[in-house]
Design an enzyme around this catalytic site. Structure first.
Site, mmCIF file in Angstrom:
data_model
loop_
_atom_site.group_PDB
_atom_site.id
_atom_site.type_symbol
_atom_site.label_atom_id
_atom_site.label_comp_id
_atom_site.label_asym_id
_atom_site.label_seq_id
_atom_site.Cartn_x
_atom_site.Cartn_y
_atom_site.Cartn_z
ATOM 1 N N GLN A 126 0.845 -1.191 0.000
ATOM 2 C CA GLN A 126 0.000 0.000 0.000
ATOM 3 C C GLN A 126 0.882 1.244 0.000
ATOM 4 O OE1 GLN A 126 -3.439 -0.397 2.422
ATOM 5 N NE2 GLN A 126 -3.208 1.673 3.223
ATOM 6 N N GLY A 127 0.847 2.000 -1.076
ATOM 7 C CA GLY A 127 1.686 3.203 -1.204
ATOM 8 C C GLY A 127 0.865 4.454 -0.961
ATOM 9 N N SER A 129 1.253 6.547 2.395
ATOM 10 C CA SER A 129 1.965 7.531 3.224
ATOM 11 C C SER A 129 3.164 8.123 2.512
ATOM 12 C CB SER A 129 2.452 6.877 4.515
ATOM 13 O OG SER A 129 1.389 6.280 5.181
ATOM 14 N N SER A 161 4.628 -1.260 3.927
ATOM 15 C CA SER A 161 4.851 -2.619 4.451
ATOM 16 C C SER A 161 4.956 -3.626 3.319
ATOM 17 C CB SER A 161 3.688 -3.034 5.357
ATOM 18 O OG SER A 161 3.489 -2.089 6.356
ATOM 19 N N GLU A 244 -8.599 -2.394 5.971
ATOM 20 C CA GLU A 244 -7.424 -2.505 6.835
ATOM 21 C C GLU A 244 -7.819 -2.451 8.309
ATOM 22 O OE1 GLU A 244 -4.600 0.579 6.023
ATOM 23 O OE2 GLU A 244 -3.066 -0.275 7.326
ATOM 24 N N SER A 378 -3.546 6.444 13.021
ATOM 25 C CA SER A 378 -3.146 6.264 14.420
ATOM 26 C C SER A 378 -4.375 6.300 15.345
ATOM 27 C CB SER A 378 -2.169 7.375 14.816
ATOM 28 O OG SER A 378 -2.833 8.615 14.703
ATOM 29 N N GLU A 380 -5.115 8.333 17.649
ATOM 30 C CA GLU A 380 -5.719 9.683 17.755
ATOM 31 C C GLU A 380 -6.671 9.922 16.579
ATOM 32 O OE1 GLU A 380 -2.540 8.960 17.972
ATOM 33 O OE2 GLU A 380 -1.672 9.884 19.756
HETATM 34 C C1 LIG Z 1 4.171 -0.721 11.126
HETATM 35 C C2 LIG Z 1 3.686 0.304 10.161
HETATM 36 C C3 LIG Z 1 3.287 -0.098 8.920
HETATM 37 C C4 LIG Z 1 2.847 0.846 7.995
HETATM 38 N N1 LIG Z 1 2.480 0.395 6.769
HETATM 39 C C5 LIG Z 1 2.118 1.294 5.848
HETATM 40 C C6 LIG Z 1 1.851 0.873 4.509
HETATM 41 O O1 LIG Z 1 1.935 -0.308 4.195
HETATM 42 N N2 LIG Z 1 1.526 1.791 3.593
HETATM 43 C C7 LIG Z 1 1.421 3.113 3.918
HETATM 44 O O2 LIG Z 1 1.097 3.893 3.026
HETATM 45 N N3 LIG Z 1 1.696 3.560 5.164
HETATM 46 C C8 LIG Z 1 2.045 2.677 6.133
HETATM 47 N N4 LIG Z 1 2.349 3.111 7.395
HETATM 48 C C9 LIG Z 1 2.292 4.544 7.681
HETATM 49 C C10 LIG Z 1 1.156 4.936 8.602
HETATM 50 O O3 LIG Z 1 -0.078 4.879 7.930
HETATM 51 C C11 LIG Z 1 1.482 6.350 9.096
HETATM 52 O O4 LIG Z 1 2.657 6.244 9.874
HETATM 53 C C12 LIG Z 1 0.345 6.895 9.948
HETATM 54 O O5 LIG Z 1 -0.743 7.213 9.131
HETATM 55 C C13 LIG Z 1 0.788 8.101 10.804
HETATM 56 O O6 LIG Z 1 1.339 9.101 10.015
HETATM 57 P P1 LIG Z 1 2.751 9.786 10.337
HETATM 58 O O7 LIG Z 1 3.733 8.679 10.589
HETATM 59 O O8 LIG Z 1 3.043 10.758 9.243
HETATM 60 O O9 LIG Z 1 2.563 10.555 11.705
HETATM 61 P P2 LIG Z 1 1.971 12.015 11.916
HETATM 62 O O10 LIG Z 1 0.797 12.209 11.025
HETATM 63 O O11 LIG Z 1 3.094 12.992 11.839
HETATM 64 O O12 LIG Z 1 1.435 11.906 13.381
HETATM 65 C C14 LIG Z 1 2.271 11.953 14.541
HETATM 66 C C15 LIG Z 1 1.359 11.906 15.755
HETATM 67 O O13 LIG Z 1 0.475 13.049 15.766
HETATM 68 C C16 LIG Z 1 -0.872 12.615 15.831
HETATM 69 N N5 LIG Z 1 -1.731 13.479 15.019
HETATM 70 C C17 LIG Z 1 -1.489 13.894 13.755
HETATM 71 N N6 LIG Z 1 -2.530 14.627 13.303
HETATM 72 C C18 LIG Z 1 -3.445 14.661 14.311
HETATM 73 C C19 LIG Z 1 -4.728 15.244 14.461
HETATM 74 N N7 LIG Z 1 -5.292 15.943 13.481
HETATM 75 N N8 LIG Z 1 -5.380 15.053 15.626
HETATM 76 C C20 LIG Z 1 -4.829 14.340 16.646
HETATM 77 N N9 LIG Z 1 -3.603 13.776 16.561
HETATM 78 C C21 LIG Z 1 -2.926 13.915 15.411
HETATM 79 C C22 LIG Z 1 -0.867 11.216 15.254
HETATM 80 O O14 LIG Z 1 -1.967 10.464 15.685
HETATM 81 C C23 LIG Z 1 0.454 10.677 15.785
HETATM 82 O O15 LIG Z 1 0.336 10.211 17.096
HETATM 83 C C24 LIG Z 1 2.802 2.213 8.333
HETATM 84 C C25 LIG Z 1 3.214 2.624 9.601
HETATM 85 C C26 LIG Z 1 3.660 1.686 10.510
HETATM 86 C C27 LIG Z 1 4.111 2.145 11.849
#
Ligand SMILES: Cc1cc2nc3c(=O)[nH]c(=O)nc-3n(C[C@H](O)[C@H](O)[C@H](O)COP(=O)(O)OP(=O)(O)OC[C@H]3O[C@@H](n4cnc5c(N)ncnc54)[C@H](O)[C@@H]3O)c2cc1C
Length: 400
Positions: A126-127, A129, A161, A244, A378, A380
């Protein structure tokens, strides 16, 4: 047409017997410390074993090799968990995210091309993020520019992933930079072998490289690989995220209720060097009892969700509730495992591949448990969805 009995009790005993004869023996030991190539081959073989028995994609429609009732799916995952069968880690995105998306929004040609190939072992990633577009996914900056019957894609994906092994990618890209951010995104199917695709693994805290970055440099995607309408990919992406977050949790909850809880009880019952056992402490008994109750509630919630999904009656935030409950309970269970096991939790650091989080190495499992509170949105973000879509609370200020 599946040859499995339709009577629930007969189905359960037939699946139990099948597990007894087909779940690879001693696979945890055999999968510990193996090179990546052997892990991939093992995953492929186990998927094909399930497929031959019509057990690989029970949640798919019957015409594509599924058609199992919600009740039967529950029995299947209960029995697989009870037999401590390996998890389908590599096929996960293909059989859930990709398949659900194609069923809902794909063309007949796309379904005919990809669903049989998934059954043959095609691996998907899944592309979605990007750096700067995770929770705020609609901010993504990867572009797809239309040139006749193809798109030319440029950008950078992260946390993908399984990308290292993937054949195909569910790709979100911006096709209209002028439109409001949710309206200018399209959903494409990307062949990972296309020229210009560069995959670089990311090393995690557990030592694994479960995910990777994907760099896209003038990558050509045929326009026939567009899912849904151009610039309407955001809506299609909700089908992927719904898959998912929701139905996938049934199997995981059953595993938490089997191996996960069993190991917790074993850790509580193990004698320490002074001859005492954590279980002798009434506070530990109380916490174990509370976990057992919570796990039972989670399993019931997941079963109800699968039933509603099969009946097409899920509410707009149901999948988020399921994901939130599973991921946060998993985190607390593994945290307790680390606490109870003491120093031993920190010294057993060899993890069987194909096990997902439930490796029995408490510290690694605790670290891995955090994986579930982040991807697919996440905790949140799930709470915001539950508040806004489920409870009808006012929208988050500033959200587009
Ligand atoms: C094990 C793992 C597998 C993954 N696999 C994939 C995959 O296969 N394909 C893919 O595309 N992505 C994947 N991801 C990415 C995942 O979807 C993102 O990491 C996730 O959506 C969080 O985005 P971020 O890392 O940019 O954090 P950020 O968006 O920067 O968030 C950081 C923190 O701030 C909080 N936050 C941000 N905005 C808000 C808001 N508006 N209100 C309250 N809190 C907020 C978040 O909840 C989090 O705790 C994976 C991540 C992990 C850890």
């Amino acid at each position: 047409m599946s040859a499995w009995p339709t009577d629930p009790a007969e189905f359960r005993s037939a699946v139990r017997e099948w597990c007894r004869t087909h779940v690879p023996r001693d696979w945890r030991r055999a999968q510990t410390g193996v090179p990546e190539k052997e892990y991939v081959a093992f995953q492929h073989d186990w998927f094909q074993e399930l497929r031959r028995a019509d057990l690989a994609v029970p949640h798919w429609p019957a015409e594509w090799g599924g058609g199992m009732s919600a009740a039967a799916q529950t029995v299947l995952y209960q029995e697989l968990a009870a037999a401590d069968a390996p998890r389908l880690v590599l096929a996960f995105v293909a059989i859930h995210h990709a398949a659900s998306t194609l069923m809902v929004a794909g063309t007949d040609e796309q379904r005919a091309r990809h669903l049989p190939a998934i059954l043959d072992g095609e691996i998907w990633v899944q592309g979605f993020s990007e750096p700067g577009a995770g929770s705020d996914l609609a901010s993504l900056r990867t572009t797809a520019r239309r040139h006749g019957d193809r798109y030319v894609v440029n950008g950078h994906k992260i946390w993908a992933s399984g990308a290292v092994h993937a054949d195909w990618c569910l790709l979100l890209a911006r096709t209209d930079p002028q439109a409001p951010k949710r309206r200018g995104i399209s959903y494409l199917l990307l062949d990972m072998r296309s020229p210009g695709v560069d995959v670089r693994p990311i090393r995690q805290a557990t030592g694994d490289s479960h995910f990777a970055e994907i760099f896209l440099d003038d990558v050509t995607v045929p326009a026939a690989n567009l899912v849904g309408n151009e610039n309407e990919g955001w809506r299609v992406a909700q089908a992927t995220l719904g898959a998912e977050r929701g139905v996938t949790m049934l199997e995981l909850a059953e595993r938490l209720g089997n191996a996960g809880f069993r190991w917790l009880v074993e850790a509580c019952g193990a004698r320490r060097s002074d001859g005492t056992r954590p279980l002798d402490d009434p506070r530990v008994q109380e916490r174990l009892g509370a976990f057992e109750t919570e796990i039972a509630a989670l399993r019931a919630l997941c079963r109800a969700h699968v039933e509603r999904a099969a009946a097409g009656t899920t509410g707009p935030a149901d999948a988020s509730v399921v994901k939130l409950c599973y991921s946060e309970l998993l985190q607390r269970v593994t945290d307790f495992g680390v606490e109870i096991s003491g120093p031993a939790a920190h010294t057993v650091l060899r993890k069987p591949l194909s096990s997902g989080w439930e490796s029995g190495a408490w510290m690694l499992d605790f670290v891995s448990s955090w994986e579930w509170t982040i991807p697919g949105g996440s905790s949140e973000i799930q709470r915001t969805i539950i508040g806004e879509r489920g409870l009808g609370l006012p929208r988050e200020p500033g959200a587009a």
